[in-house]
Design an enzyme around this catalytic site. Structure first.
Site, short mmCIF file in Angstrom:
data_model
loop_
_atom_site.label_atom_id
_atom_site.label_comp_id
_atom_site.label_asym_id
_atom_site.label_seq_id
_atom_site.Cartn_x
_atom_site.Cartn_y
_atom_site.Cartn_z
N HIS A 71 0.81 -1.29 0.09
CA HIS A 71 -0.01 0.09 0.04
C HIS A 71 0.80 1.20 0.07
O HIS A 71 1.73 1.29 0.64
CB HIS A 71 -0.86 0.04 1.24
CG HIS A 71 -0.47 0.07 2.59
ND1 HIS A 71 -0.45 1.19 3.42
CD2 HIS A 71 -0.08 -0.89 3.32
CE1 HIS A 71 0.22 0.88 4.35
NE2 HIS A 71 0.46 -0.41 4.52
N ASP A 188 6.46 2.13 6.12
CA ASP A 188 5.20 1.35 6.13
C ASP A 188 4.36 2.00 5.10
O ASP A 188 3.78 3.02 5.63
CB ASP A 188 4.76 1.07 7.42
CG ASP A 188 3.33 0.81 7.38
OD1 ASP A 188 2.67 0.13 6.40
OD2 ASP A 188 2.47 0.96 8.53
N GLU A 222 -5.07 1.13 2.94
CA GLU A 222 -4.71 0.16 4.11
C GLU A 222 -4.82 0.68 5.36
O GLU A 222 -5.45 0.04 6.08
CB GLU A 222 -3.19 -0.40 3.88
CG GLU A 222 -3.08 -1.86 4.38
CD GLU A 222 -2.60 -1.65 5.98
OE1 GLU A 222 -2.51 -2.49 6.65
OE2 GLU A 222 -2.19 -0.56 6.14
N GLU A 223 -4.18 1.81 5.59
CA GLU A 223 -4.10 2.49 6.97
C GLU A 223 -5.45 2.63 7.46
O GLU A 223 -5.46 3.04 8.57
CB GLU A 223 -3.22 3.51 7.08
CG GLU A 223 -1.72 3.60 6.49
CD GLU A 223 -1.13 2.82 7.57
OE1 GLU A 223 -1.69 2.18 8.66
OE2 GLU A 223 0.08 2.25 7.32
N ASP A 243 3.94 -6.26 3.53
CA ASP A 243 4.00 -5.35 4.73
C ASP A 243 4.79 -5.57 5.66
O ASP A 243 5.35 -6.30 5.75
CB ASP A 243 2.61 -5.19 4.93
CG ASP A 243 1.86 -3.60 5.40
OD1 ASP A 243 2.74 -2.75 5.73
OD2 ASP A 243 0.53 -3.26 5.22
N HIS A 323 5.00 3.35 12.61
CA HIS A 323 3.94 4.45 12.82
C HIS A 323 4.67 5.66 13.76
O HIS A 323 3.91 6.42 14.35
CB HIS A 323 2.57 3.90 13.43
CG HIS A 323 1.81 3.46 12.38
ND1 HIS A 323 0.44 3.00 12.52
CD2 HIS A 323 2.39 2.73 11.15
CE1 HIS A 323 0.11 2.26 11.35
NE2 HIS A 323 1.13 2.24 10.61
ZN LIG Z 1 1.57 -1.21 6.56
#
Ligand SMILES: [Zn+2]
Length: 349
Positions: A71, A188, A222-223, A243, A323
């Site tokens: 993603h 990510d 995706e998030e 991922d 994150h």
């Molecule tokens: Zn991810």
């Protein structure tokens, strides 16, 4: 055919990707960028109504397909409120802690396309005024954006074109160290996206037929939980989310290996397919870790939830401090690239 990991190209592409702002819901520019690369490579693709791209490389067996997804959407924020001070309150896009972006430079994207710079700060940042600055909660109430414009009230901020609902992106601060680390926000899942694009390029250039028709699904939601859970071709038997691997206390994953996920918050991944990935890694001398991610979901589990009858698995590079201001190592990218290559060249059992 043997596979050689192209470090320079992968890192250059990764840097380009993280530097294009793309919070979930604001992914037009990055998806245009991806589409242009696919066009140049002359890979057939479709763009879905949700904005994702699905590129397809035909294989010898066109009855059983496989699908790999990564993603491009990232964490970010939106303007929640223009404060009477002219500063901005934010609402989160995706799941993170406010302290992970405190002090970060950001860009406000106005409806007319203007980009205005700012910094994400606690309202009570200065220690020379606020005694309790260090202990106050980092939350939507206290976090604000200081805009780099001469504004002192809401009217002046609005006059810049800033409004509720404007997207705010966080600076990635990409850095490659001479020790092989890559530090950046948004690794990510842009690290995996770069690997998938590189894989498509390698396959196109090699001209060796894949055993099965293979789809590359570049997802953009995706998030927020619903990236690759639609438009999955009916012949798809195996669905792989590429991922990040989650690193922390009790985790086996690290920044040097490819992390294969046995289970996350959604439950176990498909057992036989996961075992096949492990044995592919073993046979190919690919450094891997098998792991369980405690607070995690992927586009593969989203596809299962949406009702698709596929075998699902998840693997990817280990990302430290996910994150937040993330980091990985080139070794992890290399091992992930090798497993991707071995996988697409294997037979569906
Ligand atoms: Zn991810």
């Amino acid at each position: 055919m043997s596979f050689t990991f192209n470090k320079e190209e992968t890192v250059t592409l990764l840097k380009q990707l993280v530097e294009i702002p793309s919070p979930s819901g604001f992914t037009q520019e990055i998806m245009d960028f991806m589409e242009n690369i696919l066009k140049e490579l002359q890979v057939p693709y479709i763009r879905t109504n949700k904005g994702a791209l699905i590129a397809t490389i035909k294989g010898e067996d066109d009855t059983k397909h496989r699908l790999l997804t990564a993603h491009t959407d990232t964490l970010g924020a939106m303007v929640k409120e223009v404060k009477s001070s002219g500063r901005l309150k934010l609402t989160m896009v995706g799941g993170f802690n406010w302290n992970a972006v405190e002090g970060e430079y950001c860009t406000i994207h106005t409806a007319s396309g203007k980009k205005i710079r700012g910094t994400i700060l606690m309202h009570q940042t200065t220690v020379h005024v606020y005694k309790n600055a260090s202990t106050l909660p980092r939350d939507e109430q206290n976090i604000e954006v200081r805009i780099d414009e001469k504004v002192t009230n809401a009217e002046e901020t609005r006059a810049l074109g800033i409004e509720v609902g404007d997207f705010v992106s966080f600076d990635p601060r990409f850095e490659e160290t001479d020790t092989g680390f890559i530090k950046s926000r948004h690794l990510d899942d842009k690290a995996s996206t770069a690997l998938l694009l590189q894989l498509i390029k390698t396959l196109k250039e090699s001209d060796v037929a894949l055993p099965h028709t293979t789809h590359f699904y570049i997802s953009n939601n995706e998030e927020i939980g619903y990236g690759g859970n639609s438009n999955i071709p009916a012949q798809t038997v195996e669905y792989i989310a590429v991922d990040m691997g989650a690193i922390g206390d009790g985790q086996t994953s690290d920044e040097y290996t490819v992390s294969i996920c046995a289970k996350d918050s959604s439950g176990p991944y498909h057992y036989e397919l996961t075992r096949q990935l492990v044995s592919m890694a073993q046979q190919g001398n690919i450094d891997y870790k098998l792991d369980i991610y405690p607070y995690y979901g992927s586009d593969a589990s989203a596809a299962i939830r949406a009702g698709f009858d596929v075998k699902h698995a998840l693997f990817g590079p280990g990302i430290e401090a996910s994150h937040a201001y993330e980091r990985t190592h080139i070794d992890s990218l290399k091992n992930t690239a090798e497993l991707l290559y071995a996988y697409v060249n294997s037979k569906i059992l």
